[in-house]
Write a protein that holds these residues in place. Sequence first.
Motif, mmCIF file in Angstrom:
data_model
loop_
_atom_site.group_PDB
_atom_site.id
_atom_site.type_symbol
_atom_site.label_atom_id
_atom_site.label_comp_id
_atom_site.label_asym_id
_atom_site.label_seq_id
_atom_site.Cartn_x
_atom_site.Cartn_y
_atom_site.Cartn_z
ATOM 1 N N PRO A 262 -2.709 -0.089 -17.658
ATOM 2 C CA PRO A 262 -1.149 -0.313 -17.064
ATOM 3 C C PRO A 262 -1.592 -1.354 -15.907
ATOM 4 O O PRO A 262 -2.223 -1.551 -15.430
ATOM 5 N N SER A 263 -0.033 -2.017 -15.690
ATOM 6 C CA SER A 263 -0.344 -3.245 -14.341
ATOM 7 C C SER A 263 -0.739 -2.205 -13.118
ATOM 8 O O SER A 263 -0.234 -1.438 -12.905
ATOM 9 N N SER A 264 -1.746 -2.597 -12.710
ATOM 10 C CA SER A 264 -2.000 -1.814 -11.528
ATOM 11 C C SER A 264 -1.500 -2.097 -9.895
ATOM 12 O O SER A 264 -1.459 -3.546 -10.184
ATOM 13 N N TYR A 265 -1.709 -1.617 -9.297
ATOM 14 C CA TYR A 265 -2.255 -2.422 -7.830
ATOM 15 C C TYR A 265 -2.515 -1.320 -6.674
ATOM 16 O O TYR A 265 -2.719 -0.143 -6.552
ATOM 17 N N VAL A 266 -3.568 -2.059 -5.967
ATOM 18 C CA VAL A 266 -4.996 -0.848 -5.263
ATOM 19 C C VAL A 266 -4.824 -1.391 -4.147
ATOM 20 O O VAL A 266 -4.997 -2.331 -3.763
ATOM 21 N N ILE A 267 -4.679 0.081 -2.981
ATOM 22 C CA ILE A 267 -4.516 -0.672 -1.647
ATOM 23 C C ILE A 267 -5.230 0.512 -1.021
ATOM 24 O O ILE A 267 -5.765 1.651 -1.309
ATOM 25 N N SER A 268 -5.426 0.142 0.093
ATOM 26 C CA SER A 268 -6.228 1.325 1.720
ATOM 27 C C SER A 268 -4.754 1.771 2.112
ATOM 28 O O SER A 268 -4.255 1.911 2.577
ATOM 29 N N GLY A 269 -5.174 3.337 1.889
ATOM 30 C CA GLY A 269 -4.094 3.704 2.831
ATOM 31 C C GLY A 269 -4.748 4.601 4.790
ATOM 32 O O GLY A 269 -4.622 5.502 4.622
ATOM 33 N N CYS A 270 -5.883 3.726 4.368
ATOM 34 C CA CYS A 270 -6.638 3.985 6.006
ATOM 35 C C CYS A 270 -6.594 2.994 6.332
ATOM 36 O O CYS A 270 -5.883 2.042 6.451
ATOM 37 N N PRO A 271 -6.146 3.042 7.526
ATOM 38 C CA PRO A 271 -6.548 1.937 8.910
ATOM 39 C C PRO A 271 -7.773 1.579 9.159
ATOM 40 O O PRO A 271 -8.471 0.978 10.277
ATOM 41 N N ASP A 272 -8.781 2.025 8.464
ATOM 42 C CA ASP A 272 -9.957 1.241 8.825
ATOM 43 C C ASP A 272 -10.674 -0.002 8.940
ATOM 44 O O ASP A 272 -11.927 -0.087 8.555
ATOM 45 N N PRO A 318 3.266 0.510 -12.909
ATOM 46 C CA PRO A 318 2.968 1.770 -13.556
ATOM 47 C C PRO A 318 1.580 2.449 -12.643
ATOM 48 O O PRO A 318 2.276 4.038 -13.464
ATOM 49 N N LEU A 319 1.038 1.845 -12.028
ATOM 50 C CA LEU A 319 0.203 2.490 -11.784
ATOM 51 C C LEU A 319 -0.558 1.782 -10.183
ATOM 52 O O LEU A 319 -0.452 0.689 -9.711
ATOM 53 N N LEU A 320 -0.419 2.972 -9.197
ATOM 54 C CA LEU A 320 -1.136 2.986 -7.919
ATOM 55 C C LEU A 320 -2.555 3.886 -7.947
ATOM 56 O O LEU A 320 -1.859 4.910 -8.155
ATOM 57 N N VAL A 321 -3.482 2.765 -6.811
ATOM 58 C CA VAL A 321 -4.557 3.707 -6.685
ATOM 59 C C VAL A 321 -4.660 3.459 -5.574
ATOM 60 O O VAL A 321 -4.767 2.413 -4.966
ATOM 61 N N PHE A 322 -5.174 4.406 -4.384
ATOM 62 C CA PHE A 322 -5.273 4.259 -3.171
ATOM 63 C C PHE A 322 -5.873 5.237 -2.192
ATOM 64 O O PHE A 322 -5.962 6.671 -3.014
ATOM 65 N N ASP A 323 -6.581 4.849 -1.213
ATOM 66 C CA ASP A 323 -7.936 5.428 -0.498
ATOM 67 C C ASP A 323 -7.043 6.816 0.598
ATOM 68 O O ASP A 323 -6.261 5.551 1.581
ATOM 69 N N VAL A 324 -8.010 7.646 1.523
ATOM 70 C CA VAL A 324 -6.909 8.238 2.638
ATOM 71 C C VAL A 324 -8.465 8.669 3.330
ATOM 72 O O VAL A 324 -9.707 8.214 2.731
ATOM 73 N N GLY A 325 -8.259 8.453 4.479
ATOM 74 C CA GLY A 325 -9.350 9.233 5.286
ATOM 75 C C GLY A 325 -9.352 10.205 5.274
ATOM 76 O O GLY A 325 -9.210 10.975 4.415
ATOM 77 N N GLY A 326 -10.937 10.848 5.188
ATOM 78 C CA GLY A 326 -11.106 11.608 5.013
ATOM 79 C C GLY A 326 -11.552 13.170 5.682
ATOM 80 O O GLY A 326 -12.488 14.273 6.166
ATOM 81 N N GLU A 327 -9.918 13.216 6.963
ATOM 82 C CA GLU A 327 -9.653 14.102 7.271
ATOM 83 C C GLU A 327 -8.475 15.298 6.444
ATOM 84 O O GLU A 327 -7.680 14.395 6.089
ATOM 85 N N LYS A 328 -8.190 16.354 6.742
ATOM 86 C CA LYS A 328 -7.198 16.950 6.441
ATOM 87 C C LYS A 328 -6.546 17.389 7.378
ATOM 88 O O LYS A 328 -6.669 18.115 7.490
ATOM 89 N N SER A 329 -6.289 16.137 7.459
ATOM 90 C CA SER A 329 -4.667 16.009 8.210
ATOM 91 C C SER A 329 -2.900 16.614 8.434
ATOM 92 O O SER A 329 -2.875 15.987 7.966
ATOM 93 N N PRO A 330 -2.711 16.471 9.439
ATOM 94 C CA PRO A 330 -1.376 15.527 8.750
ATOM 95 C C PRO A 330 -1.036 14.685 9.015
ATOM 96 O O PRO A 330 -0.298 14.818 7.581
#
Length: 422
Positions: A262-272, A318-330
Amino acid sequence: MSSYQIKVDNDMLEVDFGNRPATGDRIVRDAHTRLNELIKSGQLAGGTILKINGPLSLLLSFNLIHQVAHLYKAIALSDTRLGAYVVVVSTTPEYPVGCRIDFVTGQVTEVHSESSEPGFLIHWDGDILKAELNGRVQVDGDQIVRDTIHRLEELISTGQIKGGKLLKVHGRASVLAGCVIANRLAHLYGAIAVFDPKIGEPGLDKYVIVISHNSDQVGDILEISTEVKSNLKIVLCGSPNTGKTVMREGLKTALLQRREAPSSYVISGCPDGDGSWYSETAQKYPELAKELKAKYKDSFTPEFAESKAQAIESIQNPLLVFDVGGEKSPENEIIMSKATHAVILAKTEAEVKEWQEFCQKLNLPVLAILYSDLKAKADQIQSQYPPLLEGIIHHLERGEDVSNRPTIHALVDVLIQLSSAN
Protein backbone atom coordinates in the motif's frame (compact mmCIF):
# COMPACT_ATOMS: atom_id res chain seq x y z
CA MET A 1 8.18 33.83 16.07
CA SER A 2 8.72 32.47 12.57
CA SER A 3 8.24 28.74 12.03
CA TYR A 4 11.11 28.72 9.51
CA GLN A 5 14.51 30.40 9.69
CA ILE A 6 16.26 31.77 6.59
CA LYS A 7 19.45 33.81 6.46
CA VAL A 8 21.93 34.79 3.76
CA ASP A 9 25.71 34.31 4.06
CA ASN A 10 27.43 35.41 0.80
CA ASP A 11 26.39 32.78 -1.80
CA MET A 12 24.82 30.55 0.86
CA LEU A 13 21.20 30.45 1.99
CA GLU A 14 21.05 28.85 5.44
CA VAL A 15 17.63 27.36 6.25
CA ASP A 16 16.19 25.60 9.27
CA PHE A 17 12.87 24.84 10.92
CA GLY A 18 11.93 26.95 13.93
CA ASN A 19 11.76 25.70 17.51
CA ARG A 20 7.97 25.61 17.62
CA PRO A 21 6.08 22.90 15.70
CA ALA A 22 3.94 24.27 12.87
CA THR A 23 1.83 22.89 10.04
CA GLY A 24 3.05 22.94 6.46
CA ASP A 25 0.78 25.81 5.42
CA ARG A 26 2.09 28.03 8.23
CA ILE A 27 5.71 27.18 7.39
CA VAL A 28 5.16 28.02 3.71
CA ARG A 29 3.62 31.40 4.60
CA ASP A 30 6.45 32.27 6.98
CA ALA A 31 9.15 31.26 4.50
CA HIS A 32 7.41 33.16 1.70
CA THR A 33 7.30 36.31 3.81
CA ARG A 34 10.93 35.99 4.89
CA LEU A 35 12.18 35.45 1.33
CA ASN A 36 10.30 38.53 0.17
CA GLU A 37 11.98 40.53 2.93
CA LEU A 38 15.44 39.30 1.91
CA ILE A 39 14.82 40.12 -1.75
CA LYS A 40 13.42 43.60 -1.05
CA SER A 41 16.28 44.44 1.30
CA GLY A 42 18.86 43.43 -1.30
CA GLN A 43 20.30 40.60 0.80
CA LEU A 44 19.20 38.16 -1.90
CA ALA A 45 20.57 40.25 -4.74
CA GLY A 46 21.27 37.53 -7.30
CA GLY A 47 24.49 36.29 -8.86
CA THR A 48 26.12 33.27 -10.40
CA ILE A 49 25.13 30.61 -7.88
CA LEU A 50 23.08 30.25 -4.70
CA LYS A 51 23.74 27.25 -2.46
CA ILE A 52 20.96 26.23 -0.09
CA ASN A 53 22.02 24.46 3.08
CA GLY A 54 19.78 22.94 5.75
CA PRO A 55 16.54 20.96 6.12
CA LEU A 56 13.89 21.72 3.52
CA SER A 57 10.43 20.20 3.14
CA LEU A 58 8.80 19.32 -0.18
CA LEU A 59 6.27 22.14 0.21
CA LEU A 60 9.04 24.66 0.85
CA SER A 61 11.13 23.45 -2.07
CA PHE A 62 8.45 24.61 -4.51
CA ASN A 63 7.99 28.04 -2.94
CA LEU A 64 11.67 28.77 -2.35
CA ILE A 65 12.81 27.87 -5.86
CA HIS A 66 10.01 29.87 -7.46
CA GLN A 67 11.01 32.99 -5.53
CA VAL A 68 14.77 32.91 -6.11
CA ALA A 69 15.31 31.04 -9.41
CA HIS A 70 15.16 34.19 -11.55
CA LEU A 71 17.85 35.89 -9.45
CA TYR A 72 20.67 33.39 -9.97
CA LYS A 73 22.27 31.61 -12.90
CA ALA A 74 22.35 28.39 -10.85
CA ILE A 75 20.84 27.08 -7.62
CA ALA A 76 22.11 24.03 -5.75
CA LEU A 77 20.75 22.16 -2.73
CA SER A 78 22.84 20.36 -0.13
CA ASP A 79 22.55 16.57 -0.24
CA THR A 80 24.28 15.08 2.78
CA ARG A 81 23.95 11.59 1.30
CA LEU A 82 26.35 12.67 -1.46
CA GLY A 83 28.50 15.09 0.53
CA ALA A 84 27.74 17.63 -2.17
CA TYR A 85 25.38 20.28 -3.44
CA VAL A 86 23.17 19.18 -6.33
CA VAL A 87 22.36 21.79 -9.00
CA VAL A 88 18.57 21.90 -9.57
CA VAL A 89 18.31 25.09 -11.65
CA SER A 90 20.85 26.42 -14.12
CA THR A 91 21.21 28.69 -17.13
CA THR A 92 25.01 28.47 -17.21
CA PRO A 93 27.30 25.70 -18.55
CA GLU A 94 29.53 26.29 -15.54
CA TYR A 95 27.00 24.40 -13.39
CA PRO A 96 24.99 21.89 -15.45
CA VAL A 97 21.65 20.81 -13.99
CA GLY A 98 22.15 17.59 -12.02
CA CYS A 99 25.85 18.12 -11.37
CA ARG A 100 27.43 17.81 -7.93
CA ILE A 101 29.46 20.48 -6.15
CA ASP A 102 31.64 18.83 -3.51
CA PHE A 103 31.11 20.21 0.02
CA VAL A 104 34.83 20.40 0.75
CA THR A 105 36.66 20.93 -2.54
CA GLY A 106 33.96 22.71 -4.56
CA GLN A 107 34.75 20.42 -7.49
CA VAL A 108 31.95 20.17 -10.07
CA THR A 109 31.25 16.65 -11.39
CA GLU A 110 28.53 14.82 -13.28
CA VAL A 111 27.83 11.22 -12.26
CA HIS A 112 25.29 9.25 -14.30
CA SER A 113 23.44 6.19 -13.03
CA GLU A 114 23.39 2.96 -15.03
CA SER A 115 19.87 2.07 -13.86
CA SER A 116 17.56 0.59 -16.51
CA GLU A 117 14.59 2.44 -15.00
CA PRO A 118 14.17 6.13 -14.13
CA GLY A 119 14.54 7.01 -10.48
CA PHE A 120 11.56 9.33 -10.56
CA LEU A 121 8.08 8.80 -12.04
CA ILE A 122 5.57 11.45 -13.18
CA HIS A 123 2.12 10.78 -14.62
CA TRP A 124 -1.44 12.07 -14.51
CA ASP A 125 -4.08 10.57 -12.22
CA GLY A 126 -7.22 12.38 -13.32
CA ASP A 127 -6.45 16.08 -12.85
CA ILE A 128 -3.65 15.43 -10.37
CA LEU A 129 0.01 15.18 -11.33
CA LYS A 130 1.45 12.16 -9.51
CA ALA A 131 5.15 12.66 -8.88
CA GLU A 132 6.96 10.00 -6.88
CA LEU A 133 10.20 8.16 -6.30
CA ASN A 134 10.55 4.84 -8.10
CA GLY A 135 11.01 2.41 -5.22
CA ARG A 136 12.12 -0.37 -7.56
CA VAL A 137 15.48 1.29 -8.22
CA GLN A 138 18.01 3.08 -6.09
CA VAL A 139 19.59 6.16 -7.62
CA ASP A 140 21.23 9.21 -6.10
CA GLY A 141 19.67 12.65 -5.87
CA ASP A 142 21.54 14.06 -8.86
CA GLN A 143 20.13 11.32 -11.10
CA ILE A 144 16.64 11.98 -9.74
CA VAL A 145 17.04 15.61 -10.86
CA ARG A 146 17.96 14.54 -14.40
CA ASP A 147 15.18 11.93 -14.55
CA THR A 148 12.62 14.51 -13.39
CA ILE A 149 13.66 17.01 -16.07
CA HIS A 150 13.58 14.34 -18.78
CA ARG A 151 10.07 13.18 -17.84
CA LEU A 152 8.70 16.73 -17.59
CA GLU A 153 10.04 17.57 -21.05
CA GLU A 154 8.40 14.42 -22.40
CA LEU A 155 5.01 15.37 -20.93
CA ILE A 156 5.28 18.95 -22.17
CA SER A 157 6.43 18.05 -25.71
CA THR A 158 3.59 15.51 -26.13
CA GLY A 159 0.98 17.99 -24.89
CA GLN A 160 0.19 16.05 -21.70
CA ILE A 161 1.19 19.07 -19.63
CA LYS A 162 -0.54 22.09 -21.15
CA GLY A 163 -0.76 24.60 -18.31
CA GLY A 164 -3.82 26.18 -16.75
CA LYS A 165 -5.15 27.91 -13.66
CA LEU A 166 -4.16 25.30 -11.06
CA LEU A 167 -1.82 22.32 -10.86
CA LYS A 168 -2.27 19.83 -8.02
CA VAL A 169 0.78 17.66 -7.22
CA HIS A 170 0.56 14.45 -5.18
CA GLY A 171 3.02 11.68 -4.36
CA ARG A 172 6.25 10.73 -2.61
CA ALA A 173 8.42 13.31 -4.31
CA SER A 174 11.88 14.27 -3.11
CA VAL A 175 12.86 17.85 -2.31
CA LEU A 176 15.30 17.86 -5.26
CA ALA A 177 12.55 16.75 -7.64
CA GLY A 178 10.19 19.34 -6.16
CA CYS A 179 12.66 22.10 -7.03
CA VAL A 180 12.83 20.93 -10.63
CA ILE A 181 9.04 20.66 -11.00
CA ALA A 182 8.54 24.11 -9.50
CA ASN A 183 11.07 25.77 -11.79
CA ARG A 184 9.84 24.07 -14.97
CA LEU A 185 6.07 24.37 -14.46
CA ALA A 186 5.47 27.54 -12.40
CA HIS A 187 5.14 29.76 -15.49
CA LEU A 188 2.58 27.37 -17.04
CA TYR A 189 0.07 27.55 -14.18
CA GLY A 190 -1.59 30.33 -12.24
CA ALA A 191 -0.99 28.37 -9.02
CA ILE A 192 0.55 25.09 -7.84
CA ALA A 193 -0.75 23.20 -4.80
CA VAL A 194 1.08 20.27 -3.20
CA PHE A 195 -0.56 17.47 -1.18
CA ASP A 196 0.31 17.55 2.53
CA PRO A 197 -0.34 14.16 4.20
CA LYS A 198 0.09 15.66 7.67
CA ILE A 199 -3.05 17.80 7.64
CA GLY A 200 -5.57 15.47 6.01
CA GLU A 201 -8.81 14.04 7.35
CA PRO A 202 -10.72 10.85 6.53
CA GLY A 203 -12.29 11.41 3.13
CA LEU A 204 -10.54 14.74 2.66
CA ASP A 205 -7.13 15.32 1.06
CA LYS A 206 -5.58 18.72 1.72
CA TYR A 207 -3.23 20.59 -0.61
CA VAL A 208 -1.20 23.68 0.28
CA ILE A 209 -0.82 26.41 -2.35
CA VAL A 210 2.95 26.80 -2.61
CA ILE A 211 3.18 28.92 -5.77
CA SER A 212 0.70 31.54 -6.91
CA HIS A 213 0.91 34.56 -9.18
CA ASN A 214 -1.44 36.09 -6.63
CA SER A 215 0.95 35.93 -3.67
CA ASP A 216 -1.87 36.41 -1.15
CA GLN A 217 -2.93 32.82 -1.85
CA VAL A 218 0.40 31.26 -0.86
CA GLY A 219 -0.17 29.04 2.18
CA ASP A 220 -3.90 28.63 1.57
CA ILE A 221 -5.32 25.11 1.88
CA LEU A 222 -7.41 23.37 -0.79
CA GLU A 223 -9.69 20.57 0.39
CA ILE A 224 -10.37 17.74 -2.08
CA SER A 225 -12.95 15.03 -1.30
CA THR A 226 -11.59 11.53 -1.71
CA GLU A 227 -12.59 7.96 -1.02
CA VAL A 228 -12.43 7.03 2.66
CA LYS A 229 -9.68 4.44 3.08
CA SER A 230 -8.55 2.32 5.98
CA ASN A 231 -5.44 3.71 7.65
CA LEU A 232 -2.91 1.46 9.30
CA LYS A 233 -0.59 3.25 11.69
CA ILE A 234 2.24 0.96 12.78
CA VAL A 235 4.52 1.95 15.65
CA LEU A 236 8.01 0.44 16.00
CA CYS A 237 8.60 0.38 19.74
CA GLY A 238 10.96 -1.28 22.17
CA SER A 239 14.05 -0.89 24.25
CA PRO A 240 16.72 1.77 23.59
CA ASN A 241 19.72 1.00 21.37
CA THR A 242 18.07 -1.92 19.61
CA GLY A 243 18.23 -0.40 16.12
CA LYS A 244 14.66 0.88 15.64
CA THR A 245 15.82 3.74 13.40
CA VAL A 246 17.85 1.39 11.20
CA MET A 247 14.92 -1.00 11.00
CA ARG A 248 12.53 1.86 10.17
CA GLU A 249 14.64 2.95 7.19
CA GLY A 250 15.04 -0.64 5.98
CA LEU A 251 11.29 -1.12 6.16
CA LYS A 252 10.73 2.15 4.29
CA THR A 253 12.95 1.01 1.40
CA ALA A 254 11.44 -2.48 1.31
CA LEU A 255 7.89 -1.10 1.13
CA LEU A 256 8.80 1.15 -1.79
CA GLN A 257 10.28 -1.80 -3.66
CA ARG A 258 7.11 -3.91 -3.47
CA ARG A 259 4.52 -3.16 -6.16
CA GLU A 260 1.69 -4.73 -4.14
CA ALA A 261 2.47 -2.73 -0.97
CA PRO A 262 0.00 0.00 0.00
CA SER A 263 1.00 3.64 -0.36
CA SER A 264 3.17 4.22 2.70
CA TYR A 265 4.53 7.10 4.74
CA VAL A 266 7.44 6.51 7.13
CA ILE A 267 8.43 9.08 9.76
CA SER A 268 10.29 9.40 13.03
CA GLY A 269 8.30 9.75 16.22
CA CYS A 270 11.43 10.73 18.15
CA PRO A 271 13.14 14.10 18.64
CA ASP A 272 16.56 12.45 18.25
CA GLY A 273 17.61 14.06 14.96
CA ASP A 274 17.53 10.79 12.99
CA GLY A 275 15.65 12.01 9.90
CA SER A 276 15.19 9.91 6.76
CA TRP A 277 18.48 11.33 5.47
CA TYR A 278 20.49 9.95 8.38
CA SER A 279 21.05 6.32 7.41
CA GLU A 280 22.38 7.02 3.90
CA THR A 281 24.52 9.92 5.10
CA ALA A 282 26.03 7.79 7.87
CA GLN A 283 27.05 5.14 5.34
CA LYS A 284 29.35 7.55 3.49
CA TYR A 285 29.96 10.45 5.87
CA PRO A 286 29.61 9.23 9.48
CA GLU A 287 31.13 12.36 11.04
CA LEU A 288 28.81 14.65 9.07
CA ALA A 289 25.80 12.53 10.06
CA LYS A 290 26.83 12.72 13.71
CA GLU A 291 27.23 16.50 13.51
CA LEU A 292 23.86 17.04 11.83
CA LYS A 293 22.06 14.70 14.21
CA ALA A 294 23.30 16.74 17.17
CA LYS A 295 22.15 19.93 15.42
CA TYR A 296 18.62 18.67 14.68
CA LYS A 297 18.07 16.89 18.00
CA ASP A 298 15.16 18.30 20.00
CA SER A 299 13.82 17.88 23.53
CA PHE A 300 11.39 15.10 24.36
CA THR A 301 8.72 17.27 25.99
CA PRO A 302 4.94 16.91 26.44
CA GLU A 303 4.59 19.64 23.78
CA PHE A 304 6.65 17.60 21.32
CA ALA A 305 4.59 14.49 22.12
CA GLU A 306 1.26 16.28 21.59
CA SER A 307 2.47 17.80 18.31
CA LYS A 308 3.77 14.45 17.02
CA ALA A 309 0.58 12.66 18.07
CA GLN A 310 -1.51 15.23 16.23
CA ALA A 311 0.58 14.78 13.07
CA ILE A 312 0.29 10.98 13.26
CA GLU A 313 -3.48 11.23 13.69
CA SER A 314 -3.79 13.57 10.69
CA ILE A 315 -1.76 11.47 8.23
CA GLN A 316 -4.22 9.67 5.97
CA ASN A 317 -1.95 7.42 3.89
CA PRO A 318 -3.14 3.80 3.74
CA LEU A 319 -0.02 2.87 5.73
CA LEU A 320 1.98 4.94 8.20
CA VAL A 321 5.04 3.55 9.98
CA PHE A 322 6.78 5.46 12.77
CA ASP A 323 9.24 4.68 15.54
CA VAL A 324 9.34 6.01 19.10
CA GLY A 325 11.95 6.43 21.80
CA GLY A 326 13.04 3.56 24.01
CA GLU A 327 11.26 4.61 27.22
CA LYS A 328 7.80 3.60 28.42
CA SER A 329 7.12 7.25 29.21
CA PRO A 330 3.98 9.42 29.33
CA GLU A 331 5.24 11.13 26.15
CA ASN A 332 5.50 7.84 24.27
CA GLU A 333 2.09 6.87 25.61
CA ILE A 334 0.64 10.02 24.01
CA ILE A 335 2.34 9.32 20.66
CA MET A 336 1.63 5.58 20.56
CA SER A 337 -2.05 6.10 21.41
CA LYS A 338 -2.55 7.17 17.77
CA ALA A 339 -1.22 3.86 16.39
CA THR A 340 -3.41 0.97 15.26
CA HIS A 341 -0.78 -1.78 15.68
CA ALA A 342 2.67 -2.26 17.17
CA VAL A 343 5.91 -4.03 16.32
CA ILE A 344 8.24 -4.69 19.27
CA LEU A 345 12.02 -4.69 18.89
CA ALA A 346 13.95 -5.79 21.98
CA LYS A 347 16.98 -7.69 23.18
CA THR A 348 15.57 -9.92 25.94
CA GLU A 349 12.34 -11.69 26.85
CA ALA A 350 12.03 -9.45 29.91
CA GLU A 351 12.10 -6.35 27.69
CA VAL A 352 9.51 -7.90 25.38
CA LYS A 353 7.18 -8.57 28.30
CA GLU A 354 7.45 -4.95 29.51
CA TRP A 355 6.60 -3.57 26.07
CA GLN A 356 3.77 -6.07 25.60
CA GLU A 357 2.24 -4.79 28.82
CA PHE A 358 2.72 -1.19 27.66
CA CYS A 359 0.97 -1.95 24.35
CA GLN A 360 -1.80 -3.81 26.17
CA LYS A 361 -2.37 -0.75 28.34
CA LEU A 362 -2.96 1.22 25.12
CA ASN A 363 -5.16 -1.54 23.58
CA LEU A 364 -2.58 -1.82 20.84
CA PRO A 365 -2.40 -5.18 19.01
CA VAL A 366 1.15 -6.48 18.50
CA LEU A 367 1.91 -7.77 15.00
CA ALA A 368 5.51 -8.83 15.50
CA ILE A 369 8.12 -9.41 18.17
CA LEU A 370 11.68 -9.21 16.86
CA TYR A 371 14.85 -9.71 18.86
CA SER A 372 17.74 -7.46 17.88
CA ASP A 373 21.09 -9.31 17.99
CA LEU A 374 24.05 -7.16 16.98
CA LYS A 375 26.46 -10.12 16.96
CA ALA A 376 24.30 -12.59 15.05
CA LYS A 377 25.32 -13.45 11.48
CA ALA A 378 21.85 -14.02 10.01
CA ASP A 379 18.15 -13.44 10.59
CA GLN A 380 15.85 -16.15 11.89
CA ILE A 381 12.08 -16.43 11.40
CA GLN A 382 10.65 -18.42 14.32
CA SER A 383 6.89 -18.00 13.74
CA GLN A 384 4.72 -16.41 11.08
CA TYR A 385 1.81 -13.98 11.26
CA PRO A 386 -0.96 -14.69 12.07
CA PRO A 387 -1.05 -14.77 14.98
CA LEU A 388 2.41 -13.27 15.52
CA LEU A 389 5.58 -12.77 13.51
CA GLU A 390 8.55 -13.68 15.73
CA GLY A 391 12.22 -13.86 14.95
CA ILE A 392 15.74 -12.51 15.26
CA ILE A 393 17.05 -9.63 13.17
CA HIS A 394 20.82 -9.40 13.08
CA HIS A 395 23.30 -6.55 13.18
CA LEU A 396 21.13 -3.42 13.03
CA GLU A 397 24.14 -1.16 12.67
CA ARG A 398 23.73 2.56 11.91
CA GLY A 399 24.54 3.34 8.31
CA GLU A 400 23.69 -0.15 7.00
CA ASP A 401 20.98 -0.89 4.43
CA VAL A 402 18.89 -3.68 5.99
CA SER A 403 16.02 -3.59 3.49
CA ASN A 404 16.81 -7.07 2.15
CA ARG A 405 16.85 -8.82 5.55
CA PRO A 406 14.42 -11.81 5.74
CA THR A 407 12.68 -10.39 8.81
CA ILE A 408 12.11 -7.05 7.05
CA HIS A 409 10.55 -8.83 4.07
CA ALA A 410 8.44 -10.96 6.40
CA LEU A 411 7.19 -7.82 8.13
CA VAL A 412 6.34 -6.22 4.77
CA ASP A 413 4.32 -9.36 3.97
CA VAL A 414 2.41 -8.89 7.23
CA LEU A 415 1.63 -5.25 6.44
CA ILE A 416 0.46 -6.10 2.90
CA GLN A 417 -1.74 -8.89 4.26
CA LEU A 418 -3.19 -6.63 6.96
CA SER A 419 -3.80 -3.82 4.47
CA SER A 420 -5.64 -6.14 2.08
CA ALA A 421 -7.91 -7.33 4.88
CA ASN A 422 -8.94 -3.80 5.88
